[in-house]
Structure formats: C-alpha cells, structure tokens
Design an enzyme around this catalytic site. Structure first.
Site, short mmCIF file in Angstrom:
data_model
loop_
_atom_site.label_atom_id
_atom_site.label_comp_id
_atom_site.label_asym_id
_atom_site.label_seq_id
_atom_site.Cartn_x
_atom_site.Cartn_y
_atom_site.Cartn_z
CE1 TYR A 1 14.53 31.71 1.79
CE2 TYR A 1 14.57 29.31 1.91
CZ TYR A 1 14.32 30.48 1.20
OH TYR A 1 13.88 30.41 -0.08
CE LYS B 1 -0.39 0.06 5.03
NZ LYS B 1 -1.23 0.47 6.14
C1 LIG Z 1 -3.67 -3.94 8.29
C2 LIG Z 1 -2.18 -3.82 8.21
N1 LIG Z 1 -1.44 -4.93 8.20
C3 LIG Z 1 -0.10 -4.89 8.13
C4 LIG Z 1 0.57 -3.68 8.08
C5 LIG Z 1 2.07 -3.68 8.00
O1 LIG Z 1 2.65 -3.03 9.09
P1 LIG Z 1 4.22 -2.86 9.18
O2 LIG Z 1 4.60 -1.86 8.17
O3 LIG Z 1 4.44 -2.35 10.56
O4 LIG Z 1 4.82 -4.19 8.94
C6 LIG Z 1 -0.17 -2.49 8.10
C7 LIG Z 1 0.51 -1.20 8.09
O5 LIG Z 1 0.08 -0.17 8.51
C8 LIG Z 1 -1.59 -2.56 8.16
O6 LIG Z 1 -2.34 -1.45 8.19
#
Ligand SMILES: Cc1ncc(COP(=O)(O)O)c(C=O)c1O
Length: 390
Positions: A273, A38
């Site tokens: 700056y 994601k």
């Molecule tokens: C539902 C879910 N699963 C797994 C993860 C993975 O988490 P991490 O990046 O801490 O491994 C996330 C990340 O936010 C998540 O929202």
C-alpha cells in the site's frame, strides 16, 4: 491442528524450563516464587505454560483475571493460583469455589471473603507503595493486622507490592528501594503471622541476581530480606534491563512463518500500500503471510527486520493485515538460494540457524515494550509447543 498457512508461534518449553531452572538455582529454595501466567502467559498459551511450570515443581501461579484462573483449573492445574485483579462478591465466590488465592486490596473484599468463607481462607494483602494503582496504604498495616489476628476465617499468607520502576532496583536510594522499605515496614507489623513477602518483578529479580556476587551488601533494600519473586517477562526469555544482565535467558516464543511467494522488482518499482518503499536495484521480495491482524505491528513497516535463512532481511513497504514483505535480495545472493524454494522466516526469537531476532528490537522499532510484542501475537496464530511436556 490443520495449519494451511504455516504461520505459528513456536513455544519452546525447554527454553522456559532452562530460564526457570537458572532463576531458581540463583534464589534460595525457600524464596516465594510465583511466575506470572496472566494474559495467556504473556501470549505463550497459559495452559501449556502452567503445565510445564508445574512439571518443574512450581507451586504458585499468578493471573490477573478470575476467568484466567478458572481456565487453568478447568485444564487441571492444581497449583495455588493468585488472582491479582480486584474482585466483587460474585468474584469472591468463584475464587473460593475454585480454591484460588485472592490478592486483596480493599476492606470490602475482606468483608466479602469473611462473609462467604466456610473454612479458613488464605489471602495475600496488597500494599500500594507508589504505583498508585491497587492496594492498601502502608499506614493501614496495623489495622489490617488486628483484623486478621486470631481470625478463624481469614489468614494472611502473603504481603505484596508492585514495583513501578523496577529497572532502578539496583540503586540503594532509588524508587524501588523506597517501595521495598515501605513494604518491609508494613511487613514488620505482621511478623507474628509469618507471611511470605513478595515484591520483585523481572526487573527487580535481575537486579537482585546481579547483586548476588561481589556486590553483595545486606544493608541494600534488595538484600535486606528474602523478597518473594513474581517473574513474568524474564521466564519468557526477555530481560527488562538488558540482555545478559543478572542472568542468561533464552527466548521461549519463536514467531515463524513461511514465504508464500516471491516477487522480483526492477529499480523504481514499489511494494505494498502506498508504495512507501521502492526498489533501488533489482530486488527479490519475499511475501510472508503474517500481518498486523496477527499482532505484527504496522508501525514496524520499513523499520524492522526478520530472519530469512538465518540472515537479516528488512521489512519493506507497509505491513498489511495478513502479509508483510521482506527484501531478501542480499540473503538470496549470499546463500545462493533459489527464490522458489519454500523458506521459513523467523519474525522474532531464534531461527533454526541459531540466529537471534530479539523481541526487544521489534519493541524499540514499534515504540513499545517486549511485553506488548508478546501479548499482541493474535489468536489466529497457533501456538505450537516444542520440548518439555510437548
Ligand atoms: C502484580 C504483578 N507482579 C508481577 C508482574 C510481573 O512483571 P514482569 O513481567 O515485569 O516480570 C506483573 C506484571 O505486570 C504484575 O502486574
């Protein structure tokens, strides 16, 4: 792609492959495994990362948005794509049309999917075990089971929860342990449907791996069953607990730039700056064309360091929208460099000389977390793939 500025995020697909390989080797081959891609694969470029993961045999990928899943499908990604964000009826249509796997958190979503389904739809049911964000309560498990039992249109392929304090997953009486027990209780109701049960994020996973050796204790909630894993941060080479804990990881993103110009400052002269930094000696300043518009947080002004010729050089003065300045006086002297020479700078990740500037260090200086350091890297920073499928 033309790159006139030569500021880029090098994405090391070999490092990704190594992180995933080591992780998979430490888990059972049957363990449900769904790397999270994601948010543009945590800023690493979701299509490139998804392709590389598929090459490694990964069969499930996690996205937040339906839009993210659509992009992967359009790029030809064939894996199961789990969509973690909630969805309405229009979203459900898209999920089904593009063969994605809905993560279901409400009864309305179940109704929408059932109404739209033409064949059997595989879903993952999310339980809220303490995060208080999305999901059914575990008290609804039996009712949910009854809804799915012998339902020709809906199949439960997975049950899940999300740890809100995975860092404590090693403690048998911790918050994570309580969440795992709660999910296990809900999962017991679904035994007849044999779903995958997944709960571990990176912090949970590294604790799981840490316990694999002499600490093994099947009564510990982490080990009481083969918890499915949804690693995010760790596949990108950052350990949420501490470096080396549970497993070795290599950074996947190396954020690089090249010195645009040098300035020599006399004692008392300031830079950038507000002149928030002033030279206390004759100084060589490297002007580097990356700034807060690229995701290099302004909060790092006068706090962080970058790697210049493999040497740490402090960021001096206020970080601008498009530039930052490094005090490279010591590095230039030590390595006898000519300041005119075009020099690469590594803002985080591993320098060509093999020196590491951890994203975690920047996160600490900026008062944030490595997740945000990665996802902040801006759109105008090209991702340049190296190794693997590049
Ligand atoms: C539902 C879910 N699963 C797994 C993860 C993975 O988490 P991490 O990046 O801490 O491994 C996330 C990340 O936010 C998540 O929202």
């Amino acid at each position: 792609m033309d790159m006139f500025r030569r500021t880029f995020a090098e994405i090391d697909l070999d490092a990704l492959a190594g992180n995933v390989r080591r992780l998979r080797a430490a888990l059972s081959p049957r363990t449900f495994f769904c790397p999270m891609v994601k948010a543009n694969a945590y800023g690493h470029g979701d299509v490139g990362i998804a392709r590389a993961l598929e090459k490694q045999g990964v069969r499930h990928l996690g996205v937040c948005l339906i839009e993210e899943g659509l992009l992967l499908r359009q790029a030809g990604i064939q894996s199961d794509i789990l969509v973690f964000r909630g969805f309405d009826r229009a979203g459900a249509e898209q999920i089904l049309r593009h063969r994605m796997k809905p993560v279901v958190s409400t009864w309305e979503q179940i109704e929408d999917l059932e109404a739209l389904a033409t064949g059997a739809v595989n879903v993952h049911l999310k339980f809220d075990t303490g995060m208080n964000r999305l999901g059914f309560s575990t008290g609804e498990a039996q009712k949910l089971f009854d809804r799915f039992w012998q339902n020709p249109k809906l199949r439960v392929e997975g049950l899940l929860t999300h740890l809100w304090n995975g860092e404590d997953a090693g403690q048998a009486d911790g918050d994570s342990a309580a969440q795992l027990r709660a999910l296990r209780g809900a999962a017991d109701r679904f035994k007849a449907l044999s779903p995958a049960v997944h709960a571990l994020n990176s912090a949970g996973i590294v604790h799981r791996l840490d316990r694999a050796g002499e600490k093994a204790d099947p009564s510990h909630p982490l080990e009481a069953m083969d918890w499915g894993c949804r690693p995010g941060l760790m596949i990108y080479g950052s350990n949420p607990v501490r470096p080396g804990f549970g497993c070795e990881l290599e950074p996947v993103m190396n954020l690089r730039s090249h010195v645009a110009v040098y300035r020599t400052l006399a004692p008392g002269e300031g830079v950038s700056y507000g002149h928030t930094w002033k030279a206390s000696r004759d100084s060589v300043i490297a002007v580097v064309p990356i700034g807060y518009a690229d995701g290099y947080h302004r909060l790092l002004s006068n706090r962080a360091s970058a790697l210049f010729a493999g040497e740490r050089a402090p960021v001096v003065g206020t970080i601008c929208m498009d530039y930052l300045m490094l005090d490279v006086t010591d590095a230039v002297k030590k390595k006898n460099l000519s300041p005119e020479k075009d020099q690469e700078v590594t803002l985080f990740g591993r320098s060509r000389e093999g020196v590491l500037m951890p994203a975690e260090e920047l996160a600490t200086h900026a008062g944030t977390i490595p997740w945000e350091i990665f996802t902040s890297v801006g759109e105008r920073v090209p991702r340049v793939y190296k190794g693997g499928a590049a």
